[in-house]
Write a protein that holds these residues in place. Sequence first.
Motif, PDB file in Angstrom:
ATOM      1  N   GLN A   2       0.823  -1.207   0.000  1.00  0.00           N
ATOM      2  CA  GLN A   2       0.000   0.000   0.000  1.00  0.00           C
ATOM      3  C   GLN A   2       0.862   1.264   0.000  1.00  0.00           C
ATOM      4  OE1 GLN A   2      -2.147   1.858   3.531  1.00  0.00           O
ATOM      5  NE2 GLN A   2      -3.826   0.732   2.602  1.00  0.00           N
ATOM      6  N   VAL A   3       0.516   2.190  -0.874  1.00  0.00           N
ATOM      7  CA  VAL A   3       1.207   3.471  -0.965  1.00  0.00           C
ATOM      8  C   VAL A   3       0.178   4.579  -0.806  1.00  0.00           C
ATOM      9  CG1 VAL A   3       2.543   5.026  -2.429  1.00  0.00           C
ATOM     10  CG2 VAL A   3       3.006   2.565  -2.470  1.00  0.00           C
ATOM     11  N   GLU A   4       0.277   5.354   0.267  1.00  0.00           N
ATOM     12  CA  GLU A   4      -0.603   6.500   0.481  1.00  0.00           C
ATOM     13  C   GLU A   4       0.120   7.756  -0.004  1.00  0.00           C
ATOM     14  OE1 GLU A   4      -3.051   6.063   4.431  1.00  0.00           O
ATOM     15  OE2 GLU A   4      -1.088   5.091   4.706  1.00  0.00           O
ATOM     16  N   HIS A  35      -4.908   7.918  -2.670  1.00  0.00           N
ATOM     17  CA  HIS A  35      -4.699   9.357  -2.607  1.00  0.00           C
ATOM     18  C   HIS A  35      -5.295   9.928  -1.323  1.00  0.00           C
ATOM     19  CE1 HIS A  35      -3.140   9.614  -6.702  1.00  0.00           C
ATOM     20  NE2 HIS A  35      -3.994   8.645  -6.969  1.00  0.00           N
ATOM     21  N   ARG A  36      -4.503  10.759  -0.647  1.00  0.00           N
ATOM     22  CA  ARG A  36      -4.919  11.368   0.609  1.00  0.00           C
ATOM     23  C   ARG A  36      -4.784  12.889   0.531  1.00  0.00           C
ATOM     24  NH1 ARG A  36      -7.450   7.098   3.078  1.00  0.00           N
ATOM     25  NH2 ARG A  36      -5.995   5.422   3.643  1.00  0.00           N
ATOM     26  N   GLN A 108      -9.656   5.279  -7.377  1.00  0.00           N
ATOM     27  CA  GLN A 108      -8.504   6.129  -7.128  1.00  0.00           C
ATOM     28  C   GLN A 108      -7.968   6.773  -8.408  1.00  0.00           C
ATOM     29  OE1 GLN A 108      -7.029   6.922  -3.913  1.00  0.00           O
ATOM     30  NE2 GLN A 108      -9.129   6.258  -3.547  1.00  0.00           N
ATOM     31  N   GLU A 109      -8.145   6.107  -9.526  1.00  0.00           N
ATOM     32  CA  GLU A 109      -7.720   6.697 -10.795  1.00  0.00           C
ATOM     33  C   GLU A 109      -8.577   7.912 -11.136  1.00  0.00           C
ATOM     34  OE1 GLU A 109      -5.497   7.677 -13.816  1.00  0.00           O
ATOM     35  OE2 GLU A 109      -4.997   6.032 -12.448  1.00  0.00           O
ATOM     36  N   ALA A 110      -9.862   7.873 -10.777  1.00  0.00           N
ATOM     37  CA  ALA A 110     -10.739   9.022 -10.994  1.00  0.00           C
ATOM     38  C   ALA A 110     -10.299  10.185 -10.107  1.00  0.00           C
ATOM     39  CB  ALA A 110     -12.191   8.645 -10.706  1.00  0.00           C
ATOM     40  N   VAL A 181       3.532   7.494   2.103  1.00  0.00           N
ATOM     41  CA  VAL A 181       3.625   6.561   3.229  1.00  0.00           C
ATOM     42  C   VAL A 181       3.375   5.152   2.690  1.00  0.00           C
ATOM     43  CG1 VAL A 181       2.631   5.839   5.431  1.00  0.00           C
ATOM     44  CG2 VAL A 181       2.888   8.279   4.921  1.00  0.00           C
ATOM     45  N   VAL A 182       4.346   4.273   2.914  1.00  0.00           N
ATOM     46  CA  VAL A 182       4.258   2.900   2.412  1.00  0.00           C
ATOM     47  C   VAL A 182       3.961   1.954   3.569  1.00  0.00           C
ATOM     48  CG1 VAL A 182       5.442   1.070   1.140  1.00  0.00           C
ATOM     49  CG2 VAL A 182       5.935   3.468   0.613  1.00  0.00           C
ATOM     50  N   ASN A 183       2.905   1.167   3.379  1.00  0.00           N
ATOM     51  CA  ASN A 183       2.498   0.172   4.386  1.00  0.00           C
ATOM     52  C   ASN A 183       2.362   0.759   5.784  1.00  0.00           C
ATOM     53  OD1 ASN A 183       2.324  -1.767   2.432  1.00  0.00           O
ATOM     54  ND2 ASN A 183       4.050  -2.997   3.144  1.00  0.00           N
TER      55      ASN A 183
END
Length: 235
Positions: A2-4, A35-36, A108-110, A181-183
């Motif tokens: 997961q990549v935030e 995406h955050r 998330q692509e949208a 942020v990863v994982n």
Amino acid sequence: MQVEFFHDVICSFCFPMSYRMRKVAKKYPKLEIIHRSFALGWEKEQFIQQFGSHEAVKPEVIHHWEQANQNDDEHRFNIEGMKEKDFLFPTSKNGLKAAKAAGMIADQEAYWAVFDGLQQALFVENRDISDMKIIDSVVKQTSIDFDAWKTQFENPETEQAVMEDLQRVQDYGIQGAPAIVVNQKYLISGAQPQEVIEQTIEQIAKEEGFQLKGLTLMGSDAAACNMIDGKWVCD
């Protein structure tokens, strides 16, 4: 893995970072990119607290644009065009809600499509992306169902979802944007060069035991027909 990706529509260094993250997503399709929101200026009150007045924001931010343009791989910022515009520098709120609404009704692509569209409108086309007419026009340029998006934008749960992202920023202790942020335990801070992002993600994947590309063979090879040099070769 997961990549935030934490970013703001008005964040100048998020513009080159989003460009690079799209390349990262293409290179490593197994990554789950979420995406955050990160608000640099949620409403004008935040600008007044930071700069003394809303009017004082633009001259200072244009200086940031000059630095970000050097960071940008394509040097896309239209700095001179922005200097000629007479609107005050946009706040974050409407743009962040617009991108969040797109992600909530689609994927998330949208979200990414609306986010990038808004950044293009601000940094290249020099449009006021806090203006709902401008935001509407950006969304209409995507494949998103506009009526569904508009309904979701106006739904209170959309702003609440943005606020949850902002709370996550505080919980993680993130100080600036862009941030990756990863994982939920590794931080990549700032608009890093493409090779640094990739090297860091590959290092994390190795530590986490995550295979970024291809498949892991379970068991052993068995008899099969294979395509070798354009010809079928069967065991």
